[in-house]
Design an enzyme around this catalytic site. Structure first.
Site, PDB file in Angstrom:
ATOM      1  N   CYS A 159      33.426  10.043 -18.883  1.00 48.02           N
ATOM      2  CA  CYS A 159      34.895  10.426 -19.070  1.00 48.02           C
ATOM      3  C   CYS A 159      35.395  11.799 -17.894  1.00 48.02           C
ATOM      4  O   CYS A 159      34.557  12.353 -17.724  1.00 48.02           O
ATOM      5  CB  CYS A 159      34.892  11.565 -20.309  1.00 48.02           C
ATOM      6  SG  CYS A 159      36.107  12.129 -20.402  1.00 48.02           S
ATOM      7  N   CYS A 219      36.854  14.963 -18.850  1.00 48.02           N
ATOM      8  CA  CYS A 219      36.201  15.823 -19.192  1.00 48.02           C
ATOM      9  C   CYS A 219      35.237  16.410 -18.224  1.00 48.02           C
ATOM     10  O   CYS A 219      34.907  17.916 -18.336  1.00 48.02           O
ATOM     11  CB  CYS A 219      34.975  14.634 -20.102  1.00 48.02           C
ATOM     12  SG  CYS A 219      35.713  13.896 -21.291  1.00 48.02           S
TER      13      CYS A 219
END
Length: 123
Positions: free
Chosen positions: A49, A52
């Site tokens: 991600c 993230c």
């Protein structure tokens, strides 16, 4: 032996944000905080991600700034059952827990919103 990052770092990054890799370890940790008045922020993320990874330095900075708050990181691919339990649908999702109960949630890499909610609930 070369430059091993994990063992030669001062340990500040790893100790401030605790990562869990087993559901049973996580449950023991969560149970131990049910009676606590401390705020816990769970960072649900994934290695693939982008947002993230983008917000990770900000999370470490928040953990340094708010030493009275417990910061935890859970990889949704590793602990899928835990992510499901908290209804995580997107990454990153930050779940704020106090006394064993969810008090707030932030979906997305929204550092300012997360910090505002930390300030609101840590008192």
């Amino acid at each position: 032996m070369g430059s091993s990052q994990s063992s030669s770092s001062k340990g500040s990054e790893t100790s401030l944000v605790q990562a869990f890799h087993s559901s049973s370890e996580w449950r023991t940790h969560l149970d131990s905080l049910k009676e606590s008045t401390k705020l816990m922020v769970i960072d649900f993320s994934a290695s693939w991600c982008g947002p993230c990874r983008f917000i990770e330095p900000a999370i470490i900075a928040l953990a340094e700034k708010y030493s009275d708050v417990i910061f935890v990181k859970i990889d949704v691919d590793e602990l899928h059952d835990v992510a499901q339990e908290f209804g995580v649908q997107a990454m990153p999702t930050f779940v704020l827990i106090k006394g064993g109960k969810t008090v707030d949630t932030v979906v997305g890499a929204k550092k300012d919103e997360l910090e505002n909610k930390i300030q609101k609930h840590r008192a």
